[in-house]
Scaffold this motif. Structure first.
Motif, PDB file in Angstrom:
ATOM      1  N   ASP A  44      30.256  -6.968  21.641  1.00 28.54           N
ATOM      2  CA  ASP A  44      31.330  -6.133  22.172  1.00 28.54           C
ATOM      3  C   ASP A  44      31.139  -5.889  23.663  1.00 28.54           C
ATOM      4  OD1 ASP A  44      29.099  -4.643  21.975  1.00 28.54           O
ATOM      5  OD2 ASP A  44      29.998  -2.971  20.889  1.00 28.54           O
ATOM      6  N   GLU A  45      30.621  -6.899  24.353  1.00 29.00           N
ATOM      7  CA  GLU A  45      30.432  -6.874  25.786  1.00 29.00           C
ATOM      8  C   GLU A  45      29.329  -5.934  26.237  1.00 29.00           C
ATOM      9  OE1 GLU A  45      34.077  -6.237  27.833  1.00 29.00           O
ATOM     10  OE2 GLU A  45      35.042  -8.008  27.022  1.00 29.00           O
ATOM     11  N   ARG A  46      28.517  -5.449  25.271  1.00 30.82           N
ATOM     12  CA  ARG A  46      27.373  -4.613  25.639  1.00 30.82           C
ATOM     13  C   ARG A  46      26.302  -4.751  24.555  1.00 30.82           C
ATOM     14  NH1 ARG A  46      26.363  -0.738  29.323  1.00 30.82           N
ATOM     15  NH2 ARG A  46      24.875   0.902  28.816  1.00 30.82           N
ATOM     16  N   ILE A  47      25.093  -5.118  24.971  1.00 31.92           N
ATOM     17  CA  ILE A  47      24.027  -5.350  23.998  1.00 31.92           C
ATOM     18  C   ILE A  47      22.699  -4.903  24.573  1.00 31.92           C
ATOM     19  CG2 ILE A  47      23.481  -7.697  24.756  1.00 31.92           C
ATOM     20  CD1 ILE A  47      23.692  -6.530  21.092  1.00 31.92           C
ATOM     21  N   ARG A  48      21.803  -4.453  23.684  1.00 32.18           N
ATOM     22  CA  ARG A  48      20.445  -4.097  24.083  1.00 32.18           C
ATOM     23  C   ARG A  48      19.494  -5.148  23.537  1.00 32.18           C
ATOM     24  NH1 ARG A  48      21.742   1.039  22.146  1.00 32.18           N
ATOM     25  NH2 ARG A  48      20.298   0.769  20.434  1.00 32.18           N
ATOM     26  N   LEU A  49      18.567  -5.578  24.372  1.00 32.08           N
ATOM     27  CA  LEU A  49      17.572  -6.571  23.976  1.00 32.08           C
ATOM     28  C   LEU A  49      16.177  -6.028  24.249  1.00 32.08           C
ATOM     29  CD1 LEU A  49      19.147  -9.794  25.560  1.00 32.08           C
ATOM     30  CD2 LEU A  49      19.240  -9.124  23.151  1.00 32.08           C
ATOM     31  N   ASN A  50      15.284  -6.195  23.296  1.00 28.17           N
ATOM     32  CA  ASN A  50      13.869  -5.909  23.525  1.00 28.17           C
ATOM     33  C   ASN A  50      13.237  -7.138  24.150  1.00 28.17           C
ATOM     34  OD1 ASN A  50      13.198  -3.209  22.399  1.00 28.17           O
ATOM     35  ND2 ASN A  50      14.077  -4.087  20.546  1.00 28.17           N
ATOM     36  N   VAL A  51      12.686  -6.999  25.352  1.00 25.05           N
ATOM     37  CA  VAL A  51      12.099  -8.131  26.062  1.00 25.05           C
ATOM     38  C   VAL A  51      10.583  -8.117  25.856  1.00 25.05           C
ATOM     39  CG1 VAL A  51      11.870  -9.310  28.274  1.00 25.05           C
ATOM     40  CG2 VAL A  51      13.939  -8.001  27.769  1.00 25.05           C
ATOM     41  N   ILE A  52      10.048  -9.249  25.421  1.00 21.81           N
ATOM     42  CA  ILE A  52       8.632  -9.360  25.076  1.00 21.81           C
ATOM     43  C   ILE A  52       7.905 -10.189  26.138  1.00 21.81           C
ATOM     44  CG2 ILE A  52       6.995 -10.153  23.320  1.00 21.81           C
ATOM     45  CD1 ILE A  52       9.325  -9.953  21.315  1.00 21.81           C
ATOM     46  N   GLY A  53       6.752  -9.700  26.577  1.00 21.30           N
ATOM     47  CA  GLY A  53       5.917 -10.480  27.493  1.00 21.30           C
ATOM     48  C   GLY A  53       5.897  -9.984  28.919  1.00 21.30           C
ATOM     49  N   MET A  54       6.659  -8.948  29.258  1.00 20.75           N
ATOM     50  CA  MET A  54       6.654  -8.421  30.625  1.00 20.75           C
ATOM     51  C   MET A  54       5.368  -7.633  30.864  1.00 20.75           C
ATOM     52  SD  MET A  54      10.596  -7.287  31.406  1.00 20.75           S
ATOM     53  CE  MET A  54      10.567  -5.863  30.309  1.00 20.75           C
ATOM     54  N   THR A  55       4.756  -7.826  32.042  1.00 28.79           N
ATOM     55  CA  THR A  55       3.497  -7.141  32.357  1.00 28.79           C
ATOM     56  C   THR A  55       3.609  -6.198  33.546  1.00 28.79           C
ATOM     57  OG1 THR A  55       2.782  -9.006  33.731  1.00 28.79           O
ATOM     58  CG2 THR A  55       2.107  -9.023  31.416  1.00 28.79           C
ATOM     59  N   CYS A  56       4.696  -6.275  34.314  1.00 26.77           N
ATOM     60  CA  CYS A  56       4.856  -5.374  35.459  1.00 26.77           C
ATOM     61  C   CYS A  56       6.332  -5.325  35.863  1.00 26.77           C
ATOM     62  CB  CYS A  56       3.985  -5.815  36.635  1.00 26.77           C
ATOM     63  SG  CYS A  56       4.593  -7.296  37.449  1.00 26.77           S
TER      64      CYS A  56
END
Length: 500
Positions: free
Chosen positions: A14-26
């Motif tokens: 619906d033109e808006r979504i939340r994503l959990n991003v894996i692997g970010m360190t900073c």
């Protein structure tokens, strides 16, 4: 791409979504992911928060889709999972496992680094003990340092590679450069003809251990802050009692409820979904929504909200809003978005972080040249240069603001204060007048008897005793307040019978 990353058919683009991003360190990692997402022609706006590891993406569903966005993140060297009820448990399990893995590696790193650190300290204090000399042997330090540098420290090499590939060098590059330089220089001095007394193996091991310690505290703080949202989620009922067309009652999961269902709610139970009362009369505790401690009377056609508590009577309601459309779900969503939002001051920190890496590398090179020019001591010049690299970490610069927003909004939600976004939180610091209009905001949140005056009676104590006994089993907040006050004043209470 794993099955867990596939968005189910029930997730609406619906033109808006939340994503959990894996692997970010900073924070530079989050900035890189944000740039990758914003390059997509279908993305209108993407905002990535390192503090809560989430991406908020507004996009045109006719030009791109969720799977395309996830693939873009994967090509950047990270991974992503849709942040919805279908993946929430999986994500929580992954975060818990990641924190446990970090803790285990921290313990191993500390155990391997401690002998060298203690040996260095005791040597500086003038100790000539056998174990002190033993841990200063080049091959002993090499054996202790190698797993810390290349196994436990592999996360920094991976992060450095990813950030350089995305053209956004981050703190991992500085850590990898500095510790590797110290390790290689020590290896040269210990085994390839250099000065065996100039070993800095313990420096690279201790630096990696201390950075891991900071990462662990940071991740643990963020996981505890997430408990505020979990507490809100726990207000949601897991099951409901549905009444079919023939009047039969059956218990179903909350996912099975559809709009228009008739649901039976007993006293003491949470309202399962937003709806309208079609039968019965009761009082509802809506303090989790309004802060008001006095329950609200509900009868025919009265609106009720999920998460609130039915107190006194049996009611039948017709479901009108489900899942992410309910009032409680919108509150949870608002808290999550507030935790990931950026305050205006964060934009300044992000701009400084972006130029931090080239600035630090330039200063390190200048330090190397100037120190050698003044002292003509290559060992001292290299170590001074390495020191600049490893201590000039922009972590706090980029992380302070988003972490403060995350912790602040989380603690606020836990205490019934809903903060719209980071900008609102920042503007509160400039507030010089505060107007409050809700009972429970600056009060205890529940009624309390302050004075008791008996009229037309010869015994005030007798009147209080009778009144307290009558309110002994009351469920009403005012009745409970009277009972608390009276029971503290009366030695004993008479039994009440035939109460109606």
């Amino acid at each position: 791409m794993s099955k867990t990353n596939q968005s189910p058919k029930t997730v609406h683009a619906d033109e808006r979504i939340r994503l959990n991003v894996i692997g970010m360190t900073c924070t530079n990692c989050s900035a890189g992911v944000e740039r990758v997402l914003n390059r997509d022609k279908g993305v209108e706006k993407a905002s990535v928060s390192f503090a809560n590891k989430r991406a908020m993406v507004s996009f045109d569903s006719t030009k791109t889709d969720i799977d395309t966005l996830i693939k873009r993140i994967q090509r950047a060297g990270f991974d992503a999972i849709v942040d919805d009820e279908f993946h929430r448990e999986e994500m929580e399990a992954a975060q818990k496992a990641s924190l446990q893995k970090l803790q285990n590696r921290l313990i191993i790193s500390a155990l391997l680094s401690a002998p060298m650190l203690l040996g260095m300290i005791f040597q500086m204090l003038g100790s000539n003990a056998g174990w002190v000399n033993f841990v200063h042997t080049p091959w002993v330090q090499l054996l202790l340092t190698t797993p810390v540098q290349f196994w436990i420290g592999s996360r920094f090499y991976k992060g450095a590679y990813t950030s350089l590939k995305n053209r956004s060098p981050n703190m991992d590059v500085l850590v990898a450069l500095g510790t590797t330089a110290a390790f290689l220089y020590s290896f040269y001095n210990g085994f390839l003809g250099g000065n065996p007394h100039h070993l800095y193996f313990e420096s690279s091991a201790v630096i990696i251990t201390l950075i891991l310690l900071g990462n662990f505290f940071e991740e643990r703080a963020k996981s505890r802050t997430g408990a505020a949202i979990k507490e809100l989620m726990e207000l949601q009922a897991k099951t409901a009692i549905r009444i079919d067309e023939e009047g039969n009652e059956s218990e179903i999961t909350i996912e099975e409820v559809v709009i228009g269902d008739l649901l039976l709610v007993h006293p003491g139970k949470n309202i399962p979904v937003d709806g309208v009362v079609v039968k019965g009369h009761s009082t509802i505790d809506e303090s989790m929504l309004t802060g008001e401690s006095i329950p609200v009377e509900k009868g025919g056609e009265s609106e009720v909200f999920s998460g609130t508590i039915n107190q006194s009577g049996i009611i039948t309601l017709r479901a009108t809003k489900l899942g992410h459309e309910s009032t409680l779900a919108r509150i949870i969503k608002m808290v999550e978005e507030a935790q990931g939002s950026q305050a205006p001051i964060q934009k300044i920190a992000d701009r400084v972080s972006a130029i931090f890496f080239p600035t630090v590398v330039t200063i390190a090179l200048l330090t190397l040249v100037i120190t050698w020019f003044i002292t003509h001591d290559s060992a001292k010049a290299i170590m001074h240069s390495v020191a600049v690299l490893v201590i000039a970490c922009p972590c706090a610069l980029g992380l302070a603001t988003p972490t403060a927003i995350m912790v602040g909004t989380g603690l606020g939600a836990r205490n019934g204060i809903l903060i719209k976004n980071g900008e609102a939180l920042e503007r509160v610091s400039k507030t010089n007048a505060l107007i409050l209009d809700k009972t429970g905001t600056i009060t205890e949140g529940q009624p309390e008897v302050t004075d008791f005056i008996a009229l037309n009676t010869t015994s005030e104590q007798e009147a209080l005793t009778i009144l307290t006994a009558l309110e002994r089993n009351s469920e009403h907040p005012l009745g409970k307040a009277i009972y608390r006050y009276g029971s503290a004043q009366c030695d004993s209470l008479p039994e009440v019978s035939n109460f109606n």
